[in-house]
Write a protein that holds these residues in place. Structure first.
Motif, short mmCIF file in Angstrom:
data_model
loop_
_atom_site.label_atom_id
_atom_site.label_comp_id
_atom_site.label_asym_id
_atom_site.label_seq_id
_atom_site.Cartn_x
_atom_site.Cartn_y
_atom_site.Cartn_z
N LYS A 174 0.87 -1.17 0.00
CA LYS A 174 0.00 0.00 0.00
C LYS A 174 0.92 1.22 0.00
O LYS A 174 1.87 1.28 0.79
N LEU A 175 0.65 2.14 -0.88
CA LEU A 175 1.44 3.37 -0.92
C LEU A 175 0.70 4.40 -0.09
O LEU A 175 -0.35 4.91 -0.49
N ASP A 176 1.23 4.69 1.09
CA ASP A 176 0.52 5.57 2.02
C ASP A 176 0.80 7.04 1.79
O ASP A 176 -0.05 7.88 2.05
N GLY A 177 2.02 7.35 1.35
CA GLY A 177 2.30 8.77 1.21
C GLY A 177 3.60 9.07 0.48
O GLY A 177 4.48 8.21 0.35
N LEU A 178 3.66 10.30 0.00
CA LEU A 178 4.84 10.81 -0.70
C LEU A 178 5.00 12.27 -0.32
O LEU A 178 4.02 13.01 -0.23
N HIS A 179 6.23 12.66 -0.08
CA HIS A 179 6.47 14.07 0.24
C HIS A 179 7.83 14.48 -0.33
O HIS A 179 8.78 13.70 -0.31
N THR A 180 7.89 15.67 -0.88
CA THR A 180 9.16 16.17 -1.40
C THR A 180 9.49 17.51 -0.76
O THR A 180 8.59 18.27 -0.39
N PHE A 181 10.76 17.77 -0.60
CA PHE A 181 11.19 19.10 -0.16
C PHE A 181 12.52 19.43 -0.82
O PHE A 181 13.31 18.55 -1.14
N GLU B 68 16.05 20.84 9.64
CA GLU B 68 14.90 20.99 8.75
C GLU B 68 14.48 19.63 8.17
O GLU B 68 13.28 19.35 8.03
N VAL B 69 15.48 18.82 7.85
CA VAL B 69 15.16 17.48 7.32
C VAL B 69 14.43 16.67 8.38
O VAL B 69 13.42 16.01 8.11
N GLU B 70 14.95 16.74 9.61
CA GLU B 70 14.31 16.00 10.71
C GLU B 70 12.86 16.46 10.89
O GLU B 70 11.95 15.65 11.08
N GLN B 71 12.67 17.77 10.77
CA GLN B 71 11.32 18.33 10.90
C GLN B 71 10.42 17.82 9.78
O GLN B 71 9.26 17.47 10.00
N GLN B 72 10.98 17.75 8.58
CA GLN B 72 10.20 17.25 7.43
C GLN B 72 9.78 15.80 7.65
O GLN B 72 8.66 15.41 7.35
N VAL B 73 10.72 15.00 8.17
CA VAL B 73 10.41 13.58 8.43
C VAL B 73 9.30 13.48 9.47
O VAL B 73 8.32 12.74 9.29
N ASN B 74 9.46 14.23 10.55
CA ASN B 74 8.45 14.19 11.62
C ASN B 74 7.08 14.64 11.11
O ASN B 74 6.06 14.01 11.41
N ASN B 75 7.07 15.73 10.35
CA ASN B 75 5.79 16.24 9.81
C ASN B 75 5.14 15.23 8.89
O ASN B 75 3.92 15.05 8.90
N PHE B 76 5.96 14.57 8.07
CA PHE B 76 5.45 13.58 7.11
C PHE B 76 4.78 12.42 7.86
O PHE B 76 3.65 12.02 7.52
N LEU B 77 5.47 11.91 8.88
CA LEU B 77 4.91 10.79 9.64
C LEU B 77 3.64 11.22 10.39
O LEU B 77 2.65 10.48 10.42
N GLN B 78 3.71 12.42 10.94
CA GLN B 78 2.56 12.95 11.68
C GLN B 78 1.33 13.09 10.76
O GLN B 78 0.22 12.73 11.13
N LYS B 79 1.59 13.59 9.57
CA LYS B 79 0.50 13.78 8.60
C LYS B 79 -0.19 12.46 8.29
O LYS B 79 -1.40 12.42 8.03
N HIS B 80 0.59 11.39 8.32
CA HIS B 80 0.02 10.07 7.99
C HIS B 80 -0.31 9.27 9.26
O HIS B 80 -0.54 8.06 9.17
N HIS B 81 -0.31 9.97 10.40
CA HIS B 81 -0.70 9.36 11.67
C HIS B 81 0.13 8.12 11.99
O HIS B 81 -0.39 7.08 12.41
N VAL B 82 1.41 8.24 11.73
CA VAL B 82 2.33 7.12 11.99
C VAL B 82 3.37 7.57 12.99
O VAL B 82 3.97 8.63 12.83
N ASN B 83 3.56 6.75 14.00
CA ASN B 83 4.63 7.01 14.95
C ASN B 83 5.89 6.32 14.45
O ASN B 83 5.81 5.24 13.87
N ILE B 84 7.04 6.92 14.71
CA ILE B 84 8.29 6.35 14.23
C ILE B 84 8.49 4.91 14.73
O ILE B 84 9.11 4.08 14.05
N SER B 85 7.92 4.61 15.89
CA SER B 85 8.07 3.25 16.44
C SER B 85 7.36 2.20 15.57
O SER B 85 7.67 1.02 15.64
N GLU B 86 6.41 2.66 14.76
CA GLU B 86 5.67 1.73 13.89
C GLU B 86 6.45 1.38 12.63
O GLU B 86 6.09 0.44 11.91
N ILE B 87 7.47 2.18 12.33
CA ILE B 87 8.26 1.93 11.11
C ILE B 87 9.22 0.77 11.38
O ILE B 87 10.03 0.83 12.30
#
Lengths: 87, 352
Positions: free
Chosen positions: B222-229, B237-256
């Motif tokens: 399943k392709l859940d999401g795509l984000h570019t910056f 800023e990259v860390e923030q982008q990663v966090n925002n991306f996961l948050q947007k898709h309601h995924v906690n990093i522990s689930e990855i």
């Protein structure tokens, strides 16, 4: 004429990238377009370029095309006639 | 949306049924070349003669993808390429110089445009549906994929053939080598991550996906999401982008369960991956893929393809088996890739 037709067959194969086709597979009087070799309009442009590159002949009248490019023999006859005219 | 089928021609033995049991192909030198199939099995020999190498690769990968999906006519065809059909472009431009801008053959010109492969696929399928090509450097595939996702989300298509194609030719390799993009000296593709020098290894590939709105019982992932910056200012800023991306898709990093990074052996470009591995992605099982396909602007296709295979077959394939693996049950994969430190992309995929 035979030498010219043989050269033309090799040049056509190279210019049109006719893979798996050998010069001996192309008959002197075999139609080049539709049936026969199955060439199309893009190939016709490639053949015009071939005439210019190899024989310095510019096909100025487009209506001559179907007659000139009918077979390898008609191409060779056209080249021979053109060369004789400019000799 | 779901990845129902894939087709991939790369410097590895990826064409056919995938790489699950193959060892990685080893290359010595800074250029990885795609392993091509016997095209006559996929393309009419009459059409092959006009196709340059990259067109054949693209068309064959697309055909395999459609064959696997058992779809004859997709609702849309979307392609991405940064370089386009380089060989035809080079041939056309060389002849312009050689013949003093006269006696130009039409075939190389016709085939040199960036939308040639998408158009050729459409022609072969007699498919008059939506057909678009994206040429956005390191975002070319991402733009094509975003378009495909939007077509599906907006109900303009229920399935989309989407992919990317880029080739390396002698001329481009020479130029990019001169510009310092590639490593010098004797380098083995399997050793690039131990390298402490600048530069990477050149690669190429043609990868297609059949993206479907509805699930089937044969989907890869399943392709859940795509984000570019673009050009992030710093690692924060990259860390923030990663966090925002996961948050947007309601995924906690522990689930990855698995991270796939675009590390390519370039000591400068890889810094950001190393930084993330000690911050936002700390402790996560991480694998790399560019030792397999090399670096090119649409290389992220290989990562998505790899992620899809890992999720479908529920194991790490043999081609990355030399990388330590502890995770058995991989359900969510995050792909982070950047091209030249300029174009950054994140993909989130999950098991079906």
């Amino acid at each position: 004429m035979d030498k010219l037709m043989s050269d033309l067959k090799s040049q056509i194969i190279a210019q049109l990238n006719l893979q798996d086709t050998k010069p001996e597979d192309i008959g002197d009087d075999q139609p080049l377009f539709v049936e026969g070799l199955g060439l199309d309009s893009i190939d016709a442009l490639e053949l015009i370029v071939l005439l210019q590159q190899h024989y310095k002949i510019k096909l100025s009248n487009a209506e001559e095309g179907p007659k000139v490019f009918k077979t390898v023999r008609t191409m060779a006859e056209y080249i021979t006639a053109h060369q004789a005219q400019n000799a | 949306m779901y990845i129902r089928a894939t087709g991939n021609i790369s410097p590895q033995k990826t064409f056919g049924h995938g790489p699950m049991d193959d060892s990685p192909v080893v290359y010595n030198g800074n250029r990885l070349t795609a392993i091509e199939p016997e095209y006559k099995d996929f393309i009419d020999p009459k059409l092959i003669r006009r196709m340059s190498r990259i067109i054949r690769m693209g068309v064959a990968a697309a055909m395999e993808c459609l064959h696997e999906a058992a779809i004859k006519t997709p609702d849309a065809i979307v392609t991405g390429t940064a370089y386009g059909c380089l060989d035809d472009t080079h041939s056309f431009l060389s002849k312009m110089v050689q013949f003093n801008e006269e006696l130009l053959t039409p075939t190389a010109f016709i085939q040199s445009t960036h939308n040639t492969i998408g158009a050729q696929i459409g022609l072969m399928l007699q498919c008059n549906n939506y057909n678009n090509a994206f040429v956005h450097r390191g975002f070319s595939f991402e733009s094509a994929l975003l378009d495909a996702m939007m077509l599906i989300k907006e109900n303009d298509a229920s399935n989309v053939l989407v992919g990317a194609i880029d080739e390396i030719i002698n001329a481009s390799h020479t130029i990019l080598n001169r510009l310092g993009l590639y490593k010098q000296g004797n380098i083995c593709n399997l050793d690039i991550y131990q390298s402490t020098s600048k530069g990477t290894i050149a690669g190429e590939g043609a990868t297609f996906f059949l993206l479907a709105k509805e699930a089937s019982n044969t989907d890869y992932a399943k392709l859940d999401g795509l984000h570019t910056f673009y050009k992030p200012a710093n690692a924060a800023e990259v860390e923030q982008q990663v966090n925002n991306f996961l948050q947007k898709h309601h995924v906690n990093i522990s689930e990855i369960n698995l991270i796939i990074t675009g590390k390519n052996g370039d000591v400068a470009g890889d810094k950001i991956y190393d930084t993330l591995s000690t911050s936002v992605l700390a402790g996560k099982q991480t694998i790399n893929y560019k030792h397999l396909c090399g670096e090119y602007p649409t290389a992220a296709t290989f990562a998505v393809w790899l992620a899809a295979h890992i999720l479908k077959f529920k194991k790490l394939p043999a081609i990355i088996s030399h990388q330590p693996s502890s995770q058995k049950n991989i359900k969510k994969v995050l792909v982070y890739n950047h091209y030249m430190g300029i174009h950054h992309s994140l993909y989130l995929l999950s098991a079906c």
